[in-house]
Scaffold this motif. Structure first.
Motif, PDB file in Angstrom:
ATOM      1  N   LEU A 101       0.835  -1.205   0.000  1.00 37.89           N
ATOM      2  CA  LEU A 101       0.000   0.000   0.000  1.00 37.89           C
ATOM      3  C   LEU A 101       0.868   1.252   0.000  1.00 37.89           C
ATOM      4  O   LEU A 101       0.651   2.177  -0.800  1.00 37.89           O
ATOM      5  CB  LEU A 101      -0.916   0.004   1.222  1.00 37.89           C
ATOM      6  CG  LEU A 101      -1.669   1.316   1.485  1.00 37.89           C
ATOM      7  CD1 LEU A 101      -2.682   1.590   0.388  1.00 37.89           C
ATOM      8  CD2 LEU A 101      -2.344   1.290   2.856  1.00 37.89           C
ATOM      9  N   ASP A 104       2.604   1.767  -3.296  1.00 38.13           N
ATOM     10  CA  ASP A 104       1.688   2.269  -4.323  1.00 38.13           C
ATOM     11  C   ASP A 104       1.430   3.761  -4.142  1.00 38.13           C
ATOM     12  O   ASP A 104       1.468   4.529  -5.113  1.00 38.13           O
ATOM     13  CB  ASP A 104       0.371   1.496  -4.262  1.00 38.13           C
ATOM     14  CG  ASP A 104      -0.635   1.984  -5.295  1.00 38.13           C
ATOM     15  OD1 ASP A 104      -0.353   1.862  -6.502  1.00 38.13           O
ATOM     16  OD2 ASP A 104      -1.691   2.508  -4.893  1.00 38.13           O
ATOM     17  N   LEU A 105       1.185   4.183  -2.908  1.00 42.20           N
ATOM     18  CA  LEU A 105       0.953   5.605  -2.646  1.00 42.20           C
ATOM     19  C   LEU A 105       2.200   6.424  -2.954  1.00 42.20           C
ATOM     20  O   LEU A 105       2.116   7.537  -3.483  1.00 42.20           O
ATOM     21  CB  LEU A 105       0.534   5.800  -1.187  1.00 42.20           C
ATOM     22  CG  LEU A 105      -0.807   5.181  -0.781  1.00 42.20           C
ATOM     23  CD1 LEU A 105      -1.001   5.293   0.732  1.00 42.20           C
ATOM     24  CD2 LEU A 105      -1.969   5.845  -1.514  1.00 42.20           C
ATOM     25  N   GLN A 108       2.594   7.131  -6.542  1.00 45.18           N
ATOM     26  CA  GLN A 108       1.674   8.169  -6.992  1.00 45.18           C
ATOM     27  C   GLN A 108       2.132   9.568  -6.571  1.00 45.18           C
ATOM     28  O   GLN A 108       1.455  10.552  -6.856  1.00 45.18           O
ATOM     29  CB  GLN A 108       0.277   7.906  -6.427  1.00 45.18           C
ATOM     30  CG  GLN A 108      -0.367   6.619  -6.895  1.00 45.18           C
ATOM     31  CD  GLN A 108      -1.733   6.424  -6.261  1.00 45.18           C
ATOM     32  OE1 GLN A 108      -2.576   7.324  -6.278  1.00 45.18           O
ATOM     33  NE2 GLN A 108      -1.968   5.249  -5.690  1.00 45.18           N
ATOM     34  N   VAL A 214      -6.577  -3.908   4.782  1.00 46.71           N
ATOM     35  CA  VAL A 214      -5.766  -2.971   4.004  1.00 46.71           C
ATOM     36  C   VAL A 214      -6.440  -2.683   2.667  1.00 46.71           C
ATOM     37  O   VAL A 214      -6.363  -1.563   2.152  1.00 46.71           O
ATOM     38  CB  VAL A 214      -4.344  -3.530   3.803  1.00 46.71           C
ATOM     39  CG1 VAL A 214      -3.530  -2.629   2.875  1.00 46.71           C
ATOM     40  CG2 VAL A 214      -3.635  -3.661   5.147  1.00 46.71           C
ATOM     41  N   GLU A 215      -7.123  -3.678   2.117  1.00 44.89           N
ATOM     42  CA  GLU A 215      -7.852  -3.463   0.864  1.00 44.89           C
ATOM     43  C   GLU A 215      -8.936  -2.403   1.047  1.00 44.89           C
ATOM     44  O   GLU A 215      -9.110  -1.522   0.188  1.00 44.89           O
ATOM     45  CB  GLU A 215      -8.473  -4.776   0.380  1.00 44.89           C
ATOM     46  CG  GLU A 215      -7.477  -5.815  -0.095  1.00 44.89           C
ATOM     47  CD  GLU A 215      -6.726  -6.498   1.048  1.00 44.89           C
ATOM     48  OE1 GLU A 215      -5.643  -7.057   0.787  1.00 44.89           O
ATOM     49  OE2 GLU A 215      -7.223  -6.463   2.201  1.00 44.89           O
ATOM     50  N   GLU A 216      -9.651  -2.471   2.164  1.00 43.95           N
ATOM     51  CA  GLU A 216     -10.667  -1.451   2.440  1.00 43.95           C
ATOM     52  C   GLU A 216     -10.024  -0.087   2.674  1.00 43.95           C
ATOM     53  O   GLU A 216     -10.585   0.947   2.287  1.00 43.95           O
ATOM     54  CB  GLU A 216     -11.500  -1.853   3.658  1.00 43.95           C
ATOM     55  CG  GLU A 216     -12.448  -3.006   3.406  1.00 43.95           C
ATOM     56  CD  GLU A 216     -13.332  -3.291   4.607  1.00 43.95           C
ATOM     57  OE1 GLU A 216     -13.332  -2.487   5.564  1.00 43.95           O
ATOM     58  OE2 GLU A 216     -14.024  -4.323   4.591  1.00 43.95           O
ATOM     59  N   GLN A 218      -7.263   0.972   1.246  1.00 42.36           N
ATOM     60  CA  GLN A 218      -6.914   1.461  -0.090  1.00 42.36           C
ATOM     61  C   GLN A 218      -8.131   2.055  -0.787  1.00 42.36           C
ATOM     62  O   GLN A 218      -8.054   3.142  -1.385  1.00 42.36           O
ATOM     63  CB  GLN A 218      -6.347   0.317  -0.929  1.00 42.36           C
ATOM     64  CG  GLN A 218      -6.024   0.689  -2.375  1.00 42.36           C
ATOM     65  CD  GLN A 218      -4.754   1.481  -2.508  1.00 42.36           C
ATOM     66  OE1 GLN A 218      -3.667   0.925  -2.422  1.00 42.36           O
ATOM     67  NE2 GLN A 218      -4.869   2.792  -2.707  1.00 42.36           N
ATOM     68  N   GLU A 219      -9.255   1.372  -0.700  1.00 45.89           N
ATOM     69  CA  GLU A 219     -10.479   1.866  -1.331  1.00 45.89           C
ATOM     70  C   GLU A 219     -10.928   3.182  -0.706  1.00 45.89           C
ATOM     71  O   GLU A 219     -11.348   4.111  -1.415  1.00 45.89           O
ATOM     72  CB  GLU A 219     -11.586   0.818  -1.204  1.00 45.89           C
ATOM     73  CG  GLU A 219     -11.344  -0.448  -2.017  1.00 45.89           C
ATOM     74  CD  GLU A 219     -12.394  -1.511  -1.752  1.00 45.89           C
ATOM     75  OE1 GLU A 219     -13.353  -1.219  -1.003  1.00 45.89           O
ATOM     76  OE2 GLU A 219     -12.257  -2.629  -2.280  1.00 45.89           O
ATOM     77  N   ILE A 221      -9.068   5.405   0.791  1.00 49.02           N
ATOM     78  CA  ILE A 221      -8.145   6.462   0.364  1.00 49.02           C
ATOM     79  C   ILE A 221      -8.470   6.896  -1.064  1.00 49.02           C
ATOM     80  O   ILE A 221      -8.520   8.092  -1.370  1.00 49.02           O
ATOM     81  CB  ILE A 221      -6.686   5.972   0.472  1.00 49.02           C
ATOM     82  CG1 ILE A 221      -6.284   5.817   1.942  1.00 49.02           C
ATOM     83  CG2 ILE A 221      -5.737   6.944  -0.237  1.00 49.02           C
ATOM     84  CD1 ILE A 221      -4.929   5.173   2.149  1.00 49.02           C
ATOM     85  N   ASN A 222      -8.703   5.923  -1.937  1.00 54.77           N
ATOM     86  CA  ASN A 222      -9.032   6.248  -3.330  1.00 54.77           C
ATOM     87  C   ASN A 222     -10.294   7.097  -3.410  1.00 54.77           C
ATOM     88  O   ASN A 222     -10.385   8.018  -4.233  1.00 54.77           O
ATOM     89  CB  ASN A 222      -9.215   4.967  -4.143  1.00 54.77           C
ATOM     90  CG  ASN A 222      -7.915   4.213  -4.354  1.00 54.77           C
ATOM     91  OD1 ASN A 222      -6.834   4.774  -4.206  1.00 54.77           O
ATOM     92  ND2 ASN A 222      -8.019   2.937  -4.692  1.00 54.77           N
ATOM     93  N   GLN A 225      -9.597  10.819  -2.856  1.00 56.46           N
ATOM     94  CA  GLN A 225      -8.671  11.536  -3.736  1.00 56.46           C
ATOM     95  C   GLN A 225      -9.393  12.188  -4.909  1.00 56.46           C
ATOM     96  O   GLN A 225     -10.434  11.754  -5.325  1.00 56.46           O
ATOM     97  CB  GLN A 225      -7.589  10.581  -4.256  1.00 56.46           C
ATOM     98  CG  GLN A 225      -6.622  10.144  -3.162  1.00 56.46           C
ATOM     99  CD  GLN A 225      -5.565   9.210  -3.697  1.00 56.46           C
ATOM    100  OE1 GLN A 225      -5.747   8.005  -3.775  1.00 56.46           O
ATOM    101  NE2 GLN A 225      -4.445   9.787  -4.095  1.00 56.46           N
TER     102      GLN A 225
END
Length: 225
Positions: A101, A104-105, A108, A214-216, A218-219, A221-222, A225
């Motif tokens: 995670l 990936d951030l 970006q 962590v998947e949640e 990530q979602e 955070i997305n 944005q």
């Protein structure tokens, strides 16, 4: 729902990015045994962390039904720090999925930072050891010259330093202290349930901003944005 436009993400460390509970438990027990007190287990340690290691000692002593003087606590704290400095990354490790995670951030080019109530030198050591390739814009732990969480000063300092509005920051943590820090600063927040507090307690604070994986995270955070 929280408005979008996150410009930087700040994380708590212990219980959010890194599972440090076993090393903290060992450090606490290193001083409790010297005082002929019963040891604590990891679940007991979770109840007393979050406001600095000295306060963790006070909490552990209280769990044992004892009450020590400030001078005794200071002595125990010094001994605990001596142990923990040498052993802060023996058992500690990032939670599963956290490193990808962050990578990936980072790719970006989202400014990332860590703001913790763990002593500053230990915060830096753990971050350097476990996340050597992540480009954190700021790593700050507890210092005598800097207000600790839940004071809003840390988030305001970061925002001013990087030319950002506080309301465009996102703070991610695992405790009531982290929640109150974000509320005090007026920034966005996400709470994670895999850390050192019970999920039901976090849900009472901010159910709509609570994630269980962590998947949640990530979602979430997305979505901001």
């Amino acid at each position: 729902m929280q408005k979008k436009s996150v410009q930087a993400i700040l994380f708590d460390l212990d219980g959010t990015l890194v599972d440090t509970i076993e090393d903290i438990t060992d450090a606490l027990n290193s001083v409790l045994t010297l005082e002929d007190m019963p040891p604590v287990d990891s679940e007991m340690t979770k109840r007393v962390v979050g406001r600095g290691l000295r306060n963790s000692i006070i909490g552990a002593v209280a769990l044992g039904g004892e009450e020590f003087t400030s001078e005794q606590i200071d002595r125990m704290y010094a001994s605990m720090m001596e142990h923990y400095r040498k052993n802060c990354c023996v058992k500690s490790k990032p939670y599963e999925g956290i490193l990808p995670l962050l990578e990936d951030l980072d790719r970006q080019n989202i400014p990332l930072a860590i703001f913790s109530n763990k002593e500053d030198e230990l915060t830096g050591e753990i971050v350097r050891t476990l996340f050597p390739h992540i480009r954190f814009a700021w790593v700050r732990g507890m210092r005598s010259d800097f207000p600790r969480k839940p004071d809003r000063a840390g988030l305001e300092y970061f925002a001013k330093k990087h030319g950002l509005a506080v309301e465009n920051l996102l703070y991610v943590g695992d405790s009531e202290v982290d929640y109150q820090t974000a509320v005090n600063a007026g920034c966005k927040h996400i709470l994670v349930s895999w850390g050192f507090r019970r999920r039901e307690d976090l849900a009472r604070l901010s159910a709509s901003n609570l994630v269980d994986s962590v998947e949640e995270l990530q979602e979430a955070i997305n979505d901001l944005q």
